[in-house]
Write a protein that holds these residues in place. Structure first.
Motif, PDB file in Angstrom:
ATOM      1  N   GLY A 143       0.805  -1.220   0.000  1.00 24.50           N
ATOM      2  CA  GLY A 143       0.000   0.000   0.000  1.00 24.50           C
ATOM      3  C   GLY A 143       0.832   1.261   0.000  1.00 24.50           C
ATOM      4  O   GLY A 143       2.066   1.233   0.131  1.00 24.50           O
ATOM      5  N   ASN A 144       0.154   2.395  -0.126  1.00 23.90           N
ATOM      6  CA  ASN A 144       0.836   3.687  -0.200  1.00 23.90           C
ATOM      7  C   ASN A 144       1.613   3.991   1.074  1.00 23.90           C
ATOM      8  O   ASN A 144       2.784   4.386   1.032  1.00 23.90           O
ATOM      9  N   MET A 145       0.962   3.815   2.226  1.00 22.09           N
ATOM     10  CA  MET A 145       1.622   4.116   3.493  1.00 22.09           C
ATOM     11  C   MET A 145       2.799   3.175   3.777  1.00 22.09           C
ATOM     12  O   MET A 145       3.899   3.636   4.108  1.00 22.09           O
ATOM     13  N   PRO A 146       2.619   1.839   3.640  1.00 21.33           N
ATOM     14  CA  PRO A 146       3.758   0.949   3.911  1.00 21.33           C
ATOM     15  C   PRO A 146       4.948   1.187   2.977  1.00 21.33           C
ATOM     16  O   PRO A 146       6.096   1.154   3.414  1.00 21.33           O
ATOM     17  N   SER A 147       4.670   1.415   1.696  1.00 17.93           N
ATOM     18  CA  SER A 147       5.778   1.634   0.763  1.00 17.93           C
ATOM     19  C   SER A 147       6.517   2.930   1.088  1.00 17.93           C
ATOM     20  O   SER A 147       7.755   2.978   1.069  1.00 17.93           O
ATOM     21  N   GLY A 148       5.771   3.986   1.402  1.00 16.62           N
ATOM     22  CA  GLY A 148       6.409   5.244   1.797  1.00 16.62           C
ATOM     23  C   GLY A 148       7.196   5.096   3.091  1.00 16.62           C
ATOM     24  O   GLY A 148       8.298   5.629   3.226  1.00 16.62           O
ATOM     25  N   LEU A 149       6.631   4.375   4.031  1.00 25.51           N
ATOM     26  CA  LEU A 149       7.306   4.143   5.316  1.00 25.51           C
ATOM     27  C   LEU A 149       8.612   3.384   5.108  1.00 25.51           C
ATOM     28  O   LEU A 149       9.643   3.705   5.717  1.00 25.51           O
ATOM     29  N   LEU A 150       8.578   2.387   4.241  1.00 26.06           N
ATOM     30  CA  LEU A 150       9.772   1.592   3.954  1.00 26.06           C
ATOM     31  C   LEU A 150      10.859   2.447   3.319  1.00 26.06           C
ATOM     32  O   LEU A 150      12.022   2.407   3.737  1.00 26.06           O
ATOM     33  N   ILE A 151      10.488   3.242   2.326  1.00 21.51           N
ATOM     34  CA  ILE A 151      11.469   4.083   1.636  1.00 21.51           C
ATOM     35  C   ILE A 151      12.086   5.087   2.599  1.00 21.51           C
ATOM     36  O   ILE A 151      13.305   5.268   2.642  1.00 21.51           O
ATOM     37  N   GLY A 152      11.248   5.757   3.395  1.00 19.66           N
ATOM     38  CA  GLY A 152      11.756   6.764   4.323  1.00 19.66           C
ATOM     39  C   GLY A 152      12.670   6.188   5.381  1.00 19.66           C
ATOM     40  O   GLY A 152      13.758   6.720   5.645  1.00 19.66           O
ATOM     41  N   THR A 153      12.253   5.090   5.984  1.00 22.87           N
ATOM     42  CA  THR A 153      13.036   4.495   7.071  1.00 22.87           C
ATOM     43  C   THR A 153      14.372   3.961   6.573  1.00 22.87           C
ATOM     44  O   THR A 153      15.438   4.277   7.119  1.00 22.87           O
ATOM     45  N   VAL A 154      14.336   3.145   5.536  1.00 24.07           N
ATOM     46  CA  VAL A 154      15.564   2.528   5.027  1.00 24.07           C
ATOM     47  C   VAL A 154      16.529   3.591   4.501  1.00 24.07           C
ATOM     48  O   VAL A 154      17.747   3.497   4.699  1.00 24.07           O
ATOM     49  N   SER A 155      15.998   4.620   3.844  1.00 21.16           N
ATOM     50  CA  SER A 155      16.861   5.655   3.283  1.00 21.16           C
ATOM     51  C   SER A 155      17.627   6.392   4.375  1.00 21.16           C
ATOM     52  O   SER A 155      18.843   6.583   4.274  1.00 21.16           O
ATOM     53  N   VAL A 156      16.941   6.811   5.423  1.00 25.17           N
ATOM     54  CA  VAL A 156      17.610   7.574   6.478  1.00 25.17           C
ATOM     55  C   VAL A 156      18.581   6.691   7.255  1.00 25.17           C
ATOM     56  O   VAL A 156      19.699   7.122   7.573  1.00 25.17           O
ATOM     57  N   VAL A 157      18.192   5.463   7.548  1.00 20.25           N
ATOM     58  CA  VAL A 157      19.089   4.555   8.265  1.00 20.25           C
ATOM     59  C   VAL A 157      20.367   4.311   7.466  1.00 20.25           C
ATOM     60  O   VAL A 157      21.445   4.134   8.029  1.00 20.25           O
ATOM     61  N   SER A 158      20.246   4.324   6.140  1.00 16.98           N
ATOM     62  CA  SER A 158      21.420   4.085   5.290  1.00 16.98           C
ATOM     63  C   SER A 158      22.169   5.371   4.957  1.00 16.98           C
ATOM     64  O   SER A 158      23.134   5.351   4.193  1.00 16.98           O
ATOM     65  N   GLY A 159      21.706   6.501   5.481  1.00 18.14           N
ATOM     66  CA  GLY A 159      22.485   7.726   5.374  1.00 18.14           C
ATOM     67  C   GLY A 159      22.209   8.600   4.181  1.00 18.14           C
ATOM     68  O   GLY A 159      23.077   9.387   3.781  1.00 18.14           O
ATOM     69  N   ASN A 160      21.023   8.501   3.576  1.00 20.74           N
ATOM     70  CA  ASN A 160      20.692   9.422   2.489  1.00 20.74           C
ATOM     71  C   ASN A 160      19.221   9.810   2.573  1.00 20.74           C
ATOM     72  O   ASN A 160      18.469   9.260   3.367  1.00 20.74           O
ATOM     73  N   GLY A 161      18.830  10.755   1.736  1.00 24.02           N
ATOM     74  CA  GLY A 161      17.487  11.310   1.836  1.00 24.02           C
ATOM     75  C   GLY A 161      16.420  10.597   1.043  1.00 24.02           C
ATOM     76  O   GLY A 161      15.276  11.063   0.995  1.00 24.02           O
ATOM     77  N   GLY A 162      16.745   9.501   0.379  1.00 16.15           N
ATOM     78  CA  GLY A 162      15.724   8.743  -0.344  1.00 16.15           C
ATOM     79  C   GLY A 162      15.877   8.756  -1.852  1.00 16.15           C
ATOM     80  O   GLY A 162      15.016   8.236  -2.566  1.00 16.15           O
ATOM     81  N   GLY A 163      16.966   9.338  -2.353  1.00 16.76           N
ATOM     82  CA  GLY A 163      17.126   9.425  -3.795  1.00 16.76           C
ATOM     83  C   GLY A 163      17.262   8.081  -4.483  1.00 16.76           C
ATOM     84  O   GLY A 163      16.703   7.874  -5.567  1.00 16.76           O
ATOM     85  N   VAL A 164      17.981   7.151  -3.875  1.00 14.64           N
ATOM     86  CA  VAL A 164      18.220   5.850  -4.512  1.00 14.64           C
ATOM     87  C   VAL A 164      16.936   5.048  -4.602  1.00 14.64           C
ATOM     88  O   VAL A 164      16.518   4.621  -5.693  1.00 14.64           O
ATOM     89  N   LEU A 165      16.286   4.820  -3.460  1.00 18.72           N
ATOM     90  CA  LEU A 165      15.037   4.052  -3.469  1.00 18.72           C
ATOM     91  C   LEU A 165      13.937   4.799  -4.204  1.00 18.72           C
ATOM     92  O   LEU A 165      13.047   4.187  -4.790  1.00 18.72           O
ATOM     93  N   GLY A 166      13.999   6.132  -4.180  1.00 17.60           N
ATOM     94  CA  GLY A 166      13.005   6.922  -4.900  1.00 17.60           C
ATOM     95  C   GLY A 166      13.024   6.654  -6.389  1.00 17.60           C
ATOM     96  O   GLY A 166      11.972   6.545  -7.030  1.00 17.60           O
ATOM     97  N   HIS A 167      14.210   6.527  -6.972  1.00 15.41           N
ATOM     98  CA  HIS A 167      14.318   6.224  -8.391  1.00 15.41           C
ATOM     99  C   HIS A 167      13.771   4.832  -8.708  1.00 15.41           C
ATOM    100  O   HIS A 167      13.066   4.636  -9.709  1.00 15.41           O
ATOM    101  N   TYR A 168      14.092   3.868  -7.858  1.00 11.22           N
ATOM    102  CA  TYR A 168      13.561   2.523  -8.071  1.00 11.22           C
ATOM    103  C   TYR A 168      12.037   2.525  -7.940  1.00 11.22           C
ATOM    104  O   TYR A 168      11.343   1.821  -8.670  1.00 11.22           O
ATOM    105  N   PHE A 169      11.522   3.326  -7.010  1.00 11.59           N
ATOM    106  CA  PHE A 169      10.075   3.377  -6.799  1.00 11.59           C
ATOM    107  C   PHE A 169       9.379   4.019  -8.004  1.00 11.59           C
ATOM    108  O   PHE A 169       8.303   3.564  -8.414  1.00 11.59           O
TER     109      PHE A 169
END
Length: 267
Positions: A143-169
């Motif tokens: 869903g919209n919320m889980p996918s957004g939550l996943l992108i936001g959490t993983v991106s920050v934990v890995s030290g970036n603002g979401g650009g990498v997963l954002g492109h894949y999304f």
């Protein structure tokens, strides 16, 4: 007092990240964090002690440039507004959660998360050079919320603002190529703002080594120096460079990341 040598280091990093982010559209944190890990020991600072400050300062410093790029994209009507609206709430929540998790994480855990995102970035750059499609990383029924939550959490934990997963999304959502980059900039803006709020109130205490200018774990003088330098060189190189330039920079980025990952795991 702020360490002048440290401020110069942040400013010089912006000279490298600005042109690269502008020309080949990569996440600048993937360059900034390894460079800081290389040169902090030269200044007598341990990256193991300062890795959280490095990540947070980089995410905050790059926010104005992402905001600028997003606003330009909206003016040019190259933002997929509906996708942005549906997923930014989850990404914002993920940014806050990721900030709290990262403030509790060890260097080893961060290095693992950073390595996974860096490898995804390398794969993405190589596939773009070969003009191949990116793999699908998201489940169609997520869903919209889980996918957004996943992108936001993983991106920050890995030290970036979401650009990498954002492109894949965006590839997963089958957005037209001309709409992807500006939409990703919007993702990064919301994730970075949420993460910044989370880092103002970290889950664990931080020793600032007697340096002044901290807000939470954000080193404000360093963020200012990096933000100004990065934005200036991003703006200077925006919409410049031919295909050969982009290929050379893309391969240089891949080689740099591979060398950085090797060094991070062997030292």
């Amino acid at each position: 007092m702020p360490n002048i040598e440290l401020l110069i280091l942040f400013a010089v990093i912006g000279v490298a990240t600005g042109p690269m982010a502008s020309t080949i559209l990569i996440s600048p944190a993937l360059l900034a964090v390894p460079i800081l890990s290389f040169y902090l020991p030269v200044l007598g600072l341990s990256f193991n002690d300062w890795f959280l400050v490095c990540i947070v300062t980089a995410i905050v410093a790059f926010l104005p440039t992402h905001l600028y790029a997003w606003i330009v994209g909206m003016k040019n009507k190259t933002v997929e507004t509906q996708v942005l609206i549906r997923h930014t709430a989850g990404m914002g929540m993920g940014g806050v959660i990721g900030a709290q998790l990262l403030s509790l994480a060890s260097v080893w855990a961060f290095t693992l998360a950073f390595s996974l995102i860096a490898l995804l970035a390398i794969v993405g750059v190589i596939l773009d050079l070969l003009k191949k499609s990116k793999p699908i990383l998201f489940h169609p029924y997520l869903g919209n919320m889980p996918s957004g939550l996943l992108i936001g959490t993983v991106s920050v934990v890995s030290g970036n603002g979401g650009g990498v997963l954002g492109h894949y999304f965006c590839h997963f959502k089958r957005l037209p190529v001309q709409l992807q980059q500006s939409t990703v900039e919007g993702f990064v803006v919301f994730i970075s703002i949420a993460a910044m709020v989370g880092f103002l109130y970290p889950a664990s205490a931080f020793d600032n080594m007697a340096l002044q200018g901290f807000a939470g774990v954000i080193y404000l003088p360093g963020a200012g120096a990096l933000a100004i330098s990065h934005f200036f060189f991003y703006w200077l190189c925006r919409n410049r460079g031919n295909e050969l330039d982009k290929k050379v920079l893309s391969m240089s980025f891949v080689i740099f990341l591979l060398a950085s990952l090797t060094r991070m795991w062997t030292t």
